[in-house]
Design a protein around this motif. Structure first.
Motif, PDB file in Angstrom:
ATOM      1  N   ASP A  20     -20.781 -14.170  13.269  1.00  0.00           N
ATOM      2  CA  ASP A  20     -21.671 -15.192  13.817  1.00  0.00           C
ATOM      3  C   ASP A  20     -23.066 -15.151  13.200  1.00  0.00           C
ATOM      4  O   ASP A  20     -23.966 -15.847  13.673  1.00  0.00           O
ATOM      5  CB  ASP A  20     -21.785 -15.032  15.338  1.00  0.00           C
ATOM      6  N   GLU A  21     -23.236 -14.350  12.155  1.00  0.00           N
ATOM      7  CA  GLU A  21     -24.526 -14.300  11.469  1.00  0.00           C
ATOM      8  C   GLU A  21     -24.844 -15.688  10.923  1.00  0.00           C
ATOM      9  O   GLU A  21     -23.957 -16.367  10.381  1.00  0.00           O
ATOM     10  CB  GLU A  21     -24.488 -13.302  10.319  1.00  0.00           C
ATOM     11  N   PRO A  22     -26.094 -16.147  11.022  1.00  0.00           N
ATOM     12  CA  PRO A  22     -26.452 -17.485  10.544  1.00  0.00           C
ATOM     13  C   PRO A  22     -26.068 -17.739   9.084  1.00  0.00           C
ATOM     14  O   PRO A  22     -25.651 -18.845   8.744  1.00  0.00           O
ATOM     15  CB  PRO A  22     -27.976 -17.541  10.734  1.00  0.00           C
ATOM     16  N   VAL A  23     -26.188 -16.736   8.232  1.00  0.00           N
ATOM     17  CA  VAL A  23     -25.816 -16.907   6.823  1.00  0.00           C
ATOM     18  C   VAL A  23     -24.322 -17.197   6.707  1.00  0.00           C
ATOM     19  O   VAL A  23     -23.904 -18.121   5.998  1.00  0.00           O
ATOM     20  CB  VAL A  23     -26.197 -15.657   5.993  1.00  0.00           C
ATOM     21  N   HIS A  24     -23.496 -16.434   7.417  1.00  0.00           N
ATOM     22  CA  HIS A  24     -22.048 -16.638   7.353  1.00  0.00           C
ATOM     23  C   HIS A  24     -21.646 -17.983   7.941  1.00  0.00           C
ATOM     24  O   HIS A  24     -20.771 -18.667   7.401  1.00  0.00           O
ATOM     25  CB  HIS A  24     -21.311 -15.499   8.052  1.00  0.00           C
ATOM     26  N   VAL A  25     -22.280 -18.377   9.029  1.00  0.00           N
ATOM     27  CA  VAL A  25     -21.986 -19.671   9.644  1.00  0.00           C
ATOM     28  C   VAL A  25     -22.270 -20.793   8.642  1.00  0.00           C
ATOM     29  O   VAL A  25     -21.452 -21.698   8.446  1.00  0.00           O
ATOM     30  CB  VAL A  25     -22.790 -19.866  10.952  1.00  0.00           C
ATOM     31  N   ALA A  26     -23.426 -20.729   8.000  1.00  0.00           N
ATOM     32  CA  ALA A  26     -23.804 -21.765   7.027  1.00  0.00           C
ATOM     33  C   ALA A  26     -22.855 -21.765   5.826  1.00  0.00           C
ATOM     34  O   ALA A  26     -22.465 -22.835   5.344  1.00  0.00           O
ATOM     35  CB  ALA A  26     -25.243 -21.551   6.567  1.00  0.00           C
ATOM     36  N   ILE A  61     -30.786 -17.742   2.836  1.00  0.00           N
ATOM     37  CA  ILE A  61     -30.819 -16.455   2.126  1.00  0.00           C
ATOM     38  C   ILE A  61     -31.758 -16.425   0.935  1.00  0.00           C
ATOM     39  O   ILE A  61     -31.807 -15.439   0.233  1.00  0.00           O
ATOM     40  CB  ILE A  61     -29.408 -16.013   1.679  1.00  0.00           C
ATOM     41  N   GLY A  62     -32.489 -17.480   0.676  1.00  0.00           N
ATOM     42  CA  GLY A  62     -33.449 -17.458  -0.409  1.00  0.00           C
ATOM     43  C   GLY A  62     -32.906 -18.020  -1.702  1.00  0.00           C
ATOM     44  O   GLY A  62     -31.748 -18.412  -1.800  1.00  0.00           O
ATOM     45  N   PRO A  63     -33.764 -18.013  -2.748  1.00  0.00           N
ATOM     46  CA  PRO A  63     -33.444 -18.719  -3.985  1.00  0.00           C
ATOM     47  C   PRO A  63     -32.572 -17.967  -4.990  1.00  0.00           C
ATOM     48  O   PRO A  63     -31.971 -18.577  -5.851  1.00  0.00           O
ATOM     49  CB  PRO A  63     -34.815 -18.979  -4.590  1.00  0.00           C
ATOM     50  N   GLY A  64     -32.479 -16.674  -4.917  1.00  0.00           N
ATOM     51  CA  GLY A  64     -31.764 -15.908  -5.938  1.00  0.00           C
ATOM     52  C   GLY A  64     -30.284 -15.768  -5.687  1.00  0.00           C
ATOM     53  O   GLY A  64     -29.705 -16.422  -4.827  1.00  0.00           O
ATOM     54  N   THR A  65     -29.677 -14.872  -6.465  1.00  0.00           N
ATOM     55  CA  THR A  65     -28.266 -14.540  -6.310  1.00  0.00           C
ATOM     56  C   THR A  65     -28.159 -13.307  -5.426  1.00  0.00           C
ATOM     57  O   THR A  65     -28.834 -12.309  -5.676  1.00  0.00           O
ATOM     58  CB  THR A  65     -27.613 -14.254  -7.679  1.00  0.00           C
ATOM     59  N   VAL A  66     -27.311 -13.396  -4.394  1.00  0.00           N
ATOM     60  CA  VAL A  66     -27.150 -12.288  -3.457  1.00  0.00           C
ATOM     61  C   VAL A  66     -25.676 -12.085  -3.135  1.00  0.00           C
ATOM     62  O   VAL A  66     -24.865 -13.002  -3.262  1.00  0.00           O
ATOM     63  CB  VAL A  66     -27.912 -12.527  -2.130  1.00  0.00           C
ATOM     64  N   VAL A  67     -25.357 -10.866  -2.721  1.00  0.00           N
ATOM     65  CA  VAL A  67     -24.053 -10.605  -2.126  1.00  0.00           C
ATOM     66  C   VAL A  67     -24.198 -11.041  -0.675  1.00  0.00           C
ATOM     67  O   VAL A  67     -24.873 -10.400   0.111  1.00  0.00           O
ATOM     68  CB  VAL A  67     -23.653  -9.115  -2.220  1.00  0.00           C
ATOM     69  N   ALA A  68     -23.566 -12.153  -0.332  1.00  0.00           N
ATOM     70  CA  ALA A  68     -23.698 -12.719   1.001  1.00  0.00           C
ATOM     71  C   ALA A  68     -22.749 -12.067   2.001  1.00  0.00           C
ATOM     72  O   ALA A  68     -22.986 -12.103   3.202  1.00  0.00           O
ATOM     73  CB  ALA A  68     -23.454 -14.221   0.952  1.00  0.00           C
ATOM     74  N   ALA A  69     -21.673 -11.482   1.486  1.00  0.00           N
ATOM     75  CA  ALA A  69     -20.692 -10.820   2.357  1.00  0.00           C
ATOM     76  C   ALA A  69     -19.851  -9.888   1.505  1.00  0.00           C
ATOM     77  O   ALA A  69     -19.685 -10.103   0.305  1.00  0.00           O
ATOM     78  CB  ALA A  69     -19.799 -11.849   3.041  1.00  0.00           C
ATOM     79  N   ASP A  70     -19.324  -8.848   2.156  1.00  0.00           N
ATOM     80  CA  ASP A  70     -18.422  -7.944   1.451  1.00  0.00           C
ATOM     81  C   ASP A  70     -17.447  -7.331   2.439  1.00  0.00           C
ATOM     82  O   ASP A  70     -17.691  -7.335   3.643  1.00  0.00           O
ATOM     83  CB  ASP A  70     -19.171  -6.854   0.688  1.00  0.00           C
ATOM     84  N   ALA A  71     -16.349  -6.852   1.907  1.00  0.00           N
ATOM     85  CA  ALA A  71     -15.346  -6.178   2.738  1.00  0.00           C
ATOM     86  C   ALA A  71     -14.651  -5.126   1.891  1.00  0.00           C
ATOM     87  O   ALA A  71     -14.166  -5.429   0.798  1.00  0.00           O
ATOM     88  CB  ALA A  71     -14.321  -7.167   3.273  1.00  0.00           C
TER      89      ALA A  71
END
Length: 120
Positions: A20-26, A61-71
């Motif tokens: 339910d994190e806002p980043v994951h929802v988006a 999450i901002g303008p750059g490249t990010v790891v938005a999720a991992d498992a």
């Protein structure tokens, strides 16, 4: 809903972005608008996405490249042979990467899907 994506990619994205994190929802809201631009030729299952950014909002999450999720991938025997990473650029889904940490075990998207969803 994910008609543009192969089932294996859609399934892994849904699992890895299932909070339910806002980043994951988006980012989940972007999935119906994704298509696969290309896949890694080595067979690992890594996929690079095409996304019409005019149809969706960016994740916060901002303008750059990010790891938005991992498992981390965990086998039936408790071994961790690799992980799945979801990358975003400028708030938009960019690619799904399947990483291997083991020379002894084949790590690909099919195996990742199985390890993320072990049989009940």
């Amino acid at each position: 809903m994910t008609g543009n994506l192969p089932a294996d990619i859609a399934d892994v994205l849904a699992f890895v972005l299932n909070t339910d994190e806002p980043v994951h929802v988006a980012l989940r809201k972007q999935i119906p608008h994704l298509s696969v631009r290309s896949r890694c030729a080595c067979g690992c299952g890594t996929a690079y996405f095409e996304l019409s950014t005019s149809e969706v909002e960016p994740a916060p999450i901002g303008p750059g490249t990010v790891v938005a999720a991992d498992a981390q991938l965990v086998t039936e025997t408790g071994e961790c042979p690799g992980e799945v990473l979801v990358f975003a650029q400028g708030g938009y889904l960019s690619w799904l990467e399947v990483c291997s940490w083991s020379d002894d075990m084949e790590v690909n998207l099919a195996a990742a899907r199985q390890w993320l969803h072990p049989p009940s």
